[in-house]
Motif scaffolding. Sequence first.
Motif, PDB file in Angstrom:
ATOM      1  N   TYR A 168      -7.946  -1.501  -0.709  1.00 45.57           N
ATOM      2  CA  TYR A 168      -9.246  -0.859  -0.916  1.00 45.57           C
ATOM      3  C   TYR A 168      -9.698  -0.044   0.296  1.00 45.57           C
ATOM      4  O   TYR A 168     -10.183   1.096   0.137  1.00 45.57           O
ATOM      5  CB  TYR A 168     -10.293  -1.910  -1.275  1.00 45.57           C
ATOM      6  N   LYS A 190      -5.529  -7.067  -1.189  1.00 44.37           N
ATOM      7  CA  LYS A 190      -6.233  -5.975  -1.877  1.00 44.37           C
ATOM      8  C   LYS A 190      -7.494  -5.569  -1.125  1.00 44.37           C
ATOM      9  O   LYS A 190      -7.758  -4.375  -0.921  1.00 44.37           O
ATOM     10  CB  LYS A 190      -6.587  -6.401  -3.301  1.00 44.37           C
ATOM     11  N   MET A 191      -8.281  -6.566  -0.689  1.00 40.49           N
ATOM     12  CA  MET A 191      -9.549  -6.269  -0.030  1.00 40.49           C
ATOM     13  C   MET A 191      -9.360  -5.812   1.405  1.00 40.49           C
ATOM     14  O   MET A 191     -10.167  -5.017   1.922  1.00 40.49           O
ATOM     15  CB  MET A 191     -10.461  -7.501  -0.069  1.00 40.49           C
ATOM     16  N   VAL A 205     -17.350  -0.615  -1.918  1.00 44.10           N
ATOM     17  CA  VAL A 205     -16.199  -0.905  -1.059  1.00 44.10           C
ATOM     18  C   VAL A 205     -16.335  -0.065   0.205  1.00 44.10           C
ATOM     19  O   VAL A 205     -16.958   0.996   0.200  1.00 44.10           O
ATOM     20  CB  VAL A 205     -14.858  -0.591  -1.780  1.00 44.10           C
ATOM     21  N   ASP A 254     -14.376   0.647   4.387  1.00 42.23           N
ATOM     22  CA  ASP A 254     -13.303   0.406   5.349  1.00 42.23           C
ATOM     23  C   ASP A 254     -13.833   0.089   6.737  1.00 42.23           C
ATOM     24  O   ASP A 254     -13.144  -0.492   7.570  1.00 42.23           O
ATOM     25  CB  ASP A 254     -12.384   1.626   5.432  1.00 42.23           C
ATOM     26  N   CYS A 276       0.873  -1.177   0.000  1.00 37.18           N
ATOM     27  CA  CYS A 276       0.000   0.000   0.000  1.00 37.18           C
ATOM     28  C   CYS A 276       0.907   1.224   0.000  1.00 37.18           C
ATOM     29  O   CYS A 276       1.728   1.404   0.913  1.00 37.18           O
ATOM     30  CB  CYS A 276      -0.909  -0.014   1.226  1.00 37.18           C
ATOM     31  N   ARG A 319     -14.242  -0.443 -11.520  1.00 33.99           N
ATOM     32  CA  ARG A 319     -12.845  -0.809 -11.690  1.00 33.99           C
ATOM     33  C   ARG A 319     -12.462  -0.704 -13.165  1.00 33.99           C
ATOM     34  O   ARG A 319     -13.038  -1.396 -14.015  1.00 33.99           O
ATOM     35  CB  ARG A 319     -12.596  -2.230 -11.191  1.00 33.99           C
ATOM     36  N   THR A 370      -3.538   1.032  -8.810  1.00 30.26           N
ATOM     37  CA  THR A 370      -2.909  -0.177  -8.272  1.00 30.26           C
ATOM     38  C   THR A 370      -2.295  -0.987  -9.416  1.00 30.26           C
ATOM     39  O   THR A 370      -2.959  -1.210 -10.438  1.00 30.26           O
ATOM     40  CB  THR A 370      -3.923  -1.062  -7.525  1.00 30.26           C
ATOM     41  N   LEU A 384      -9.454   2.389  -9.440  1.00 28.49           N
ATOM     42  CA  LEU A 384     -10.755   2.342  -8.772  1.00 28.49           C
ATOM     43  C   LEU A 384     -11.381   3.737  -8.867  1.00 28.49           C
ATOM     44  O   LEU A 384     -10.976   4.654  -8.148  1.00 28.49           O
ATOM     45  CB  LEU A 384     -10.578   1.914  -7.314  1.00 28.49           C
TER      46      LEU A 384
END
Length: 563
Positions: free
Chosen positions: A367, A362-363, A258, A260, A80, A271, A324, A191
């Motif tokens: 993201y 990634k998830m 998506v 957090d 990241c 995407r 990414t 994204l």
Amino acid sequence: MMKREAPEEPEDQSIPPTSPKRVKLGADNEDFTESVISMEVQATSEPNAQALSEPSEGVDDADDDKKAPKKKVAMIYGYCGEGYQGLQRNPNAWTIEDELEKALFAAGCISKLNMGNLNKIGWVRAARTDKGVHAVGNVSSLKMLMAADAPDLIERMNAALPPAIRVFAVLRAQKNFNAKNHTDHRVYEYLLPTRACMPILRNSGFEFDDEAHRRLSDLFGLYIGTRNYHNFTQGMTYRDSQAKRFIKAIEVSKPFLVNDDPANPPLEVVRVTLTGQSFVLNQIRKMIAMVLVANRHSASPNVIINAFSEHKLNTPMAPGEFLTLDQTVYEAYNKRLKSMDSECSPIDMLEPTVLAAREKFKMDVVYPMMVRKERADNLTGRLLGLIDNFKPLVDGKQMNIYDWLKLYAEPPKTVAMSGTKTPKQSRREAYERRLADEQSAAAKPADQPASAAPDAPTPSDAASSDSATTSDSAVAPAEVPNGLDAATAPVASPANIASVPASAVSDVTSESASETASAPPAETSSSESTDAASGDSAASAVTGHASSAPAPEVPSIAGSSTS
């Protein structure tokens, strides 16, 4: 006269077996000769004595390096980019490679003598990412101490890394493997929040429906093929060969959510997946921004096509926090490994274990960081403000955005784009065809005269044929006149074919009349025709105009792509 005895050879075994050349000197210089010999003996023996009496701190490490074999490996990793100043190591900067080097040393993969200089271990990265850009499929090749080759190697390396960086696999590679040069193509993901696709006249109530998805896909389709991206990077001109890049495919996904934190509302995004051989600095971020400019202002697709022309334009740039590096693909390398009996492993990003680790990172990390940055810094709002207040600078001249959109709505006169490719006929093929025509003409009956080659059309004929092109079933591509560079050849399009003067058509036709009389039908390569067809269909779909006549062929201006 007495002979002078030669001095005895010293018994010290540290002196090399070949003694240095001696200059013949007189009797008066005998003492000088002996002093020179003693100095040579001292200079030869002192370093060895010093090495034995005062060992340096890294001698043990050097001995360990000699005992432990080094092997070339390919390391797949992700990170990241938030908080780091890019991937590549730079002085006085906190980079991803600094963290990777520390983890390699902690896991016993490199020695202390090689710390601080990645060139000593043959470090080569497949792709270099900028500040704030992420990766879930980057690869680096290096020489690793195989004493560290253990089942828990990945766990020991990840234990020494921060949570924002993870190693997914370490694979044995061939000695000549180069992570950068052996890459066939690279796959990036952007994204894009759907709010950024809202037209400027729709301040509220926007929904990313099928029509919005189709328009966005058609605009991105204009990038497929070989294009000149000198306006999509820094420090390049239209004539630079490095500005020409090949884009293999671009796909736009359906919208998805998506988040957090479940306590916060999710973010709706699409995407955008871009596959290309290689990309120049800031190219993808500027490609995204130019599509948003055309989409937000409901502009003609020619706005994007004109950006490939020789005119200099200051294109806007989208934020890098949404970008990414998804994959680096090694199809040719893996194919070569399969044909050989080798202990090396193929570099496959879709291998189940590697794919699961990449998707999880990634998830779980990438993201959610994008969502947090969007909430904290309002990246989409700043991007829309940049697009709405964009001030085009064309060839150093400041323009109003609406005047620029109106000007760039016209088809470009000169642009470097790959279209249908007409391969040149070899001399042997031309000779065989001409010989076959002569034999065919000789085999005809005497009372039936052989058909002669058609005469070159006159200007009046050219004018009449020019006016009748709308009813013809096909439009032949005009050849590039002598003295005109291929990169600036006029692109044939329905708008500018009708405006070509009759005299110009006559000049081009008359020069190539003798060649077209005996030339075989042009063949088109399947891969390039697919790119050209996709680009033409994208342009027609965006404008909303459909034409029953076949599209004119475009002169091929193929550019070289370098990694």
